[in-house]
Design a protein around this motif. Structure first.
Motif, PDB file in Angstrom:
ATOM      1  N   TYR A 143      81.255  39.567  60.813  1.00  0.00           N
ATOM      2  CA  TYR A 143      81.217  38.261  60.173  1.00  0.00           C
ATOM      3  C   TYR A 143      82.235  38.183  59.041  1.00  0.00           C
ATOM      4  N   ASN A 198      75.378  36.192  70.243  1.00  0.00           N
ATOM      5  CA  ASN A 198      75.098  35.121  69.294  1.00  0.00           C
ATOM      6  C   ASN A 198      76.347  34.783  68.496  1.00  0.00           C
ATOM      7  N   TYR A 199      76.564  33.488  68.301  1.00  0.00           N
ATOM      8  CA  TYR A 199      77.677  33.026  67.467  1.00  0.00           C
ATOM      9  C   TYR A 199      77.130  32.046  66.445  1.00  0.00           C
ATOM     10  N   MET A 200      77.573  32.184  65.172  1.00  0.00           N
ATOM     11  CA  MET A 200      77.031  31.361  64.099  1.00  0.00           C
ATOM     12  C   MET A 200      78.150  30.870  63.191  1.00  0.00           C
ATOM     13  N   LYS A 202      78.455  28.555  59.371  1.00  0.00           N
ATOM     14  CA  LYS A 202      77.788  27.904  58.254  1.00  0.00           C
ATOM     15  C   LYS A 202      78.850  27.278  57.360  1.00  0.00           C
ATOM     16  N   ASP A 221      74.180  24.912  59.117  1.00  0.00           N
ATOM     17  CA  ASP A 221      74.617  25.972  60.034  1.00  0.00           C
ATOM     18  C   ASP A 221      74.272  25.624  61.469  1.00  0.00           C
ATOM     19  N   ASN A 223      73.979  27.716  65.385  1.00  0.00           N
ATOM     20  CA  ASN A 223      73.878  29.027  66.011  1.00  0.00           C
ATOM     21  C   ASN A 223      73.627  28.841  67.504  1.00  0.00           C
ATOM     22  N   SER A 259      68.653  35.117  65.925  1.00  0.00           N
ATOM     23  CA  SER A 259      69.749  34.763  65.044  1.00  0.00           C
ATOM     24  C   SER A 259      70.611  36.001  64.831  1.00  0.00           C
TER      25      SER A 259
END
Length: 360
Positions: A143, A198-200, A202, A221, A223, A259
């Motif tokens: 990240y 998973n891709y997030m 914010k 955000d 996700n 998450s």
């Protein structure tokens, strides 16, 4: 029928669990020496413990835990190491995780999640409630972030069924706490290898107050998860309010695979003083797949009808010093089970969470 609330019993259980968590962290932890660019977090160990015992229930997602290590923040992916070696530097090959001025980190975690029906005294398959289920996972996370945005990607690999050791862990925990012995683990979901991506993203949308005193902020955000653990898409609003509050983004404790694990904070305005703040996350999630309700993909087995749209509220209280932090939270949802079909199920999730962090 739900059990009546017993304050003394609840306090004893909570104290026993918290004591075990604290001892496990302190047993082998040396005095840390901070590292990383000035003004940002050093490498971090986190122990996360989630359990519904804090809310006097023992059904659906019953417990979870993870042990996480996050590297010190670096300005370039080439400088991310911290014991992760070349794994940490792989973040440079993931699209969108660049960006001028963003800090880079990677994380590795091992964890487990356990689910049980409401009546753990029955040995037969309970067809109108959630099945016994467990997953044991290994996660790698990359990240990039600053005080305005966050971008992250996570890979989760693991196994469900008996190799996930849900029966052994739950029975040992219930014996330790003097609780009922769960009888129906012979009916748990099948063994299956698990893989989830998973891709997030914010972004901060508001800042208020004075950074050196009381302040507040808000972030939105999104996700997306794809895999046989959870396939889902969610949007959320994250609110924080506190004194001497660190920059960056609050960590949201979630069931593993739903998450991401991350530590995306900047040092508070006065790092020599404690930071105390509260957080509130309001989230909506659309589920196409949930292993714990749908069962396994490869072999048919126990499952229950789910609701595809679920609302979530996650409230937290956070106390942080330079070298360590303590985070308490409550995770509540609307019904994720179709209670019209699963009449024995409570329908919604309720979990209490404890996170301990040790930075060096």
């Amino acid at each position: 029928m739900p059990r009546p609330f017993a304050p003394r019993r609840f306090a004893g259980r909570a104290a026993a669990v918290l004591g075990l968590v604290v001892l496990s962290v302190l047993a082998g932890a040396p005095r840390p020496a901070r590292a990383g660019p000035a003004g940002v977090e050093g490498a971090t160990w986190r122990l996360e413990f989630d359990n519904d015992v804090f809310l006097e229930k023992d059904n659906q997602i019953s417990s979870g835990w993870s042990i996480q290590h996050h590297t010190a923040a670096a300005r370039r992916w080439a400088d991310v190491g911290g014991g992760h070696g070349s794994l940490g530097r792989l973040g440079g090959a993931i699209p969108t995780l660049g960006g001028e001025g963003l800090l880079r980190r990677s994380g590795i975690a091992v964890g487990q999640i356990i689910q049980t029906p409401d009546d753990v005294s029955r040995r037969d398959l309970i067809r109108d409630d959630v099945p016994y289920a467990a997953a044991l996972t290994l996660q790698a996370t990359w990240y990039a972030y600053d005080d305005e945005e966050f971008r992250g990607f996570e890979v989760t690999a693991g196994v469900s069924g008996p190799p996930a050791l849900g029966e052994e862990v739950q029975k040992a925990t219930h014996h330790l706490l003097g609780d009922k012995d769960p009888k129906g683990w012979n009916n748990q979901i099948e063994t299956e290898p698990l893989l989830n991506l998973n891709y997030m993203r914010k972004r901060k949308v508001w800042h208020g107050g004075r950074p050196e005193g009381w302040s507040a902020d808000a972030a939105v955000d999104g996700n997306v998860g794809l895999g046989n653990l959870f396939t889902q898409a969610s949007v959320a609003l994250e609110l924080r309010l506190g004194r001497n509050m660190p920059g960056g983004f609050v960590y949201v404790p979630d069931p593993i695979g739903l998450s991401m694990h991350y530590v995306a904070l900047l040092e508070p305005p006065r790092p020599e003083r404690a930071a105390l703040y509260a957080s509130l996350v309001l989230r909506g999630t659309a589920f196409a797949r949930n292993l714990f309700l749908d069962g396994t993909l490869l072999r048919p087995g126990p499952g229950v009808d789910k609701r595809p749209l679920v609302g979530m509220l996650i409230a937290g209280l956070h106390y942080e010093r330079r070298d360590w932090g303590l985070h308490l939270g409550i995770f509540l949802t609307t019904d994720d089970v179709d209670t019209g079909q699963a009449k024995a199920s409570e329908g919604h999730e309720r979990l209490g969470t404890i996170d301990l962090e040790w930075r060096f």
